[in-house]
Design a protein around this motif. Structure first.
Motif, PDB file in Angstrom:
ATOM      1  N   GLN A 240      -1.340  17.512 -38.318  1.00 45.33           N
ATOM      2  CA  GLN A 240      -1.345  15.832 -38.025  1.00 45.33           C
ATOM      3  C   GLN A 240       0.293  15.496 -38.216  1.00 45.33           C
ATOM      4  O   GLN A 240       0.526  14.398 -37.485  1.00 45.33           O
ATOM      5  CB  GLN A 240      -2.094  15.450 -39.197  1.00 45.33           C
ATOM      6  N   ASP A 243       1.868  16.074 -35.123  1.00 51.33           N
ATOM      7  CA  ASP A 243       1.366  14.826 -33.964  1.00 51.33           C
ATOM      8  C   ASP A 243       2.029  13.570 -34.352  1.00 51.33           C
ATOM      9  O   ASP A 243       2.465  12.895 -33.417  1.00 51.33           O
ATOM     10  CB  ASP A 243      -0.089  14.551 -34.329  1.00 51.33           C
ATOM     11  N   LEU A 244       2.157  13.305 -35.581  1.00 54.36           N
ATOM     12  CA  LEU A 244       3.036  12.090 -35.833  1.00 54.36           C
ATOM     13  C   LEU A 244       4.296  12.100 -35.637  1.00 54.36           C
ATOM     14  O   LEU A 244       4.925  10.875 -35.065  1.00 54.36           O
ATOM     15  CB  LEU A 244       2.822  11.706 -37.634  1.00 54.36           C
ATOM     16  N   ARG A 245       4.931  13.249 -35.915  1.00 54.58           N
ATOM     17  CA  ARG A 245       6.386  13.466 -35.339  1.00 54.58           C
ATOM     18  C   ARG A 245       6.587  13.308 -33.922  1.00 54.58           C
ATOM     19  O   ARG A 245       7.613  12.692 -33.303  1.00 54.58           O
ATOM     20  CB  ARG A 245       6.711  14.738 -35.719  1.00 54.58           C
ATOM     21  N   ASP A 246       5.635  13.931 -33.060  1.00 57.36           N
ATOM     22  CA  ASP A 246       5.668  13.794 -31.799  1.00 57.36           C
ATOM     23  C   ASP A 246       5.529  12.450 -31.202  1.00 57.36           C
ATOM     24  O   ASP A 246       6.437  11.806 -30.250  1.00 57.36           O
ATOM     25  CB  ASP A 246       4.748  14.773 -30.958  1.00 57.36           C
ATOM     26  N   GLN A 247       4.585  11.640 -32.023  1.00 57.31           N
ATOM     27  CA  GLN A 247       4.126  10.163 -31.645  1.00 57.31           C
ATOM     28  C   GLN A 247       5.524   9.502 -31.851  1.00 57.31           C
ATOM     29  O   GLN A 247       6.076   8.555 -31.125  1.00 57.31           O
ATOM     30  CB  GLN A 247       3.070   9.643 -32.161  1.00 57.31           C
ATOM     31  N   ALA A 248       6.181   9.683 -33.053  1.00 57.47           N
ATOM     32  CA  ALA A 248       7.351   8.930 -33.431  1.00 57.47           C
ATOM     33  C   ALA A 248       8.640   9.154 -32.516  1.00 57.47           C
ATOM     34  O   ALA A 248       9.342   8.332 -32.389  1.00 57.47           O
ATOM     35  CB  ALA A 248       7.742   9.299 -34.919  1.00 57.47           C
ATOM     36  N   ARG A 249       8.865  10.418 -31.983  1.00 65.54           N
ATOM     37  CA  ARG A 249       9.552  10.745 -30.910  1.00 65.54           C
ATOM     38  C   ARG A 249       9.351   9.944 -29.769  1.00 65.54           C
ATOM     39  O   ARG A 249      10.558   9.675 -29.244  1.00 65.54           O
ATOM     40  CB  ARG A 249       9.708  12.212 -30.872  1.00 65.54           C
ATOM     41  N   GLU A 250       8.264  10.085 -29.323  1.00 62.62           N
ATOM     42  CA  GLU A 250       7.933   9.267 -28.057  1.00 62.62           C
ATOM     43  C   GLU A 250       8.480   7.705 -28.381  1.00 62.62           C
ATOM     44  O   GLU A 250       8.932   7.209 -27.416  1.00 62.62           O
ATOM     45  CB  GLU A 250       6.557   9.499 -27.841  1.00 62.62           C
ATOM     46  N   GLU A 251       7.730   7.350 -29.273  1.00 65.80           N
ATOM     47  CA  GLU A 251       8.187   5.878 -29.721  1.00 65.80           C
ATOM     48  C   GLU A 251       9.705   5.271 -30.055  1.00 65.80           C
ATOM     49  O   GLU A 251      10.440   4.303 -29.277  1.00 65.80           O
ATOM     50  CB  GLU A 251       7.429   5.137 -30.952  1.00 65.80           C
ATOM     51  N   ARG A 254      10.892   5.507 -26.347  1.00 65.74           N
ATOM     52  CA  ARG A 254      10.809   4.154 -25.510  1.00 65.74           C
ATOM     53  C   ARG A 254      11.686   2.974 -26.245  1.00 65.74           C
ATOM     54  O   ARG A 254      12.195   2.287 -25.646  1.00 65.74           O
ATOM     55  CB  ARG A 254       9.109   3.950 -25.883  1.00 65.74           C
TER      56      ARG A 254
END
Length: 295
Positions: A240, A243-251, A254
């Motif tokens: 988890q 996943d949060l780290r990857d999501q934060a990286r994508e955000e 962007r």
């Protein structure tokens, strides 16, 4: 790295340094060993330096078994206690008792060998199937043989251990297990002889040790189930977090892209304002010239 008067009383005694060496991953073992040996020699501890330099790099499975001992001290103590109970039970139990304990032993060894993979993976080394089999072989040896148990408990294995074949089978009664006495004449059965008292006492001791061994195996099995559940929770939390780290990286990427576009639009608008101000200034000057023509 200074030693006090008695060996082991200093903050960095040679036993502690050897523990550090054998806790080091195989890939870094030699460099760590030479570093600590050189440090000991520089401090005048020539014999300590020799002992440290003599340490041999463990195979991956042996290192994982050492790491399991250090990372799970309470579980390892219970495992060693179970081994002592099993060896004593194996010495005196009948075939049915041995078979029952062997089934529990197999379950515990399998779970612990899988559990050994976690700290090894965290240290940057994944265990192959062959390495995990060697860890399981080492744990079976620890349960079966006192010398193997002592070597593992020291935390400095260099090679995987192999259990004795007779104990590993666990399907036949040991040679020195008490046998049922031959049926005696009725007159002899009426009186209790010292031999019968001894046999009854041995049976009571056997039942007591069997109960202790079963209790130890059950406790260890319950603890392993809890450990597996905790490990599963930890793995889920780690995934988890990833996943949060990857999501934060994508955000973040962007947001950087949006910021860059906004800066480009801002710069374009500033350029446009500059050009418009220049054009307005030129227009005002032209109006002034037309309004007040030179005479």
């Amino acid at each position: 790295m200074q030693r006090k008067n008695a060996r082991g009383s200093g903050e960095h005694d040679v036993e502690g340094l050897l523990d550090k060496v054998y806790a080091t991953a195989p890939s870094d073992f030699v460099s760590r060993r030479e570093e600590l040996a050189a440090e000991a020699k520089a401090n005048g501890l020539v014999e300590d330096a020799r002992l440290i330099h003599a340490a041999r790099r463990p195979a991956l499975a042996a290192w994982a078994a050492n790491l399991l001992l250090r990372s799970q001290p309470a579980e390892s103590r219970r495992f060693l206690e179970l081994g002592r109970a099993l060896r004593e039970a194996y010495r005196i139990l009948d075939a049915d008792g041995i078979k029952e304990l062997s089934e529990q032993r197999s379950s515990i060894v399998s779970a612990l060998s899988r559990q050994a993979a976690a700290p090894a993976r965290e240290a940057g080394h994944r265990l192959s199937d062959a390495a995990q089999q060697d860890v399981a072989s080492t744990l079976r040896a620890v349960l079966a043989d006192q010398d193997a148990a002592d070597r593992w408990a020291a935390g400095r294995l260099e090679r995987a251990l192999t259990p004795p074949a007779d104990f590993a089978a666990g399907t036949a009664a040991p040679a020195d297990a008490p046998q049922k006495p031959a049926r005696a004449p009725t007159a002899q059965r009426l009186s209790r002889t010292p031999a019968k008292d001894e046999l009854a006492e041995r049976r009571r001791q056997r039942q007591k040790q069997l109960a202790q061994a079963r209790k130890g195996a059950t406790t260890a099995d319950q603890q392993l189930r809890r450990q597996r559940a905790e490990q599963a929770d930890a793995d889920a939390s780690l995934q988890q977090a990833r996943d949060l780290r990857d999501q934060a990286r994508e955000e973040y990427q962007r947001a950087e892209h949006d910021q860059q576009e906004a800066e480009e639009r801002c710069q374009a608008a500033a350029d446009f304002v500059t050009r418009a101000e220049r054009a307005a200034q030129e227009a005002r000057q032209e109006v002034q010239c037309l309004t007040n023509p030179a005479r």
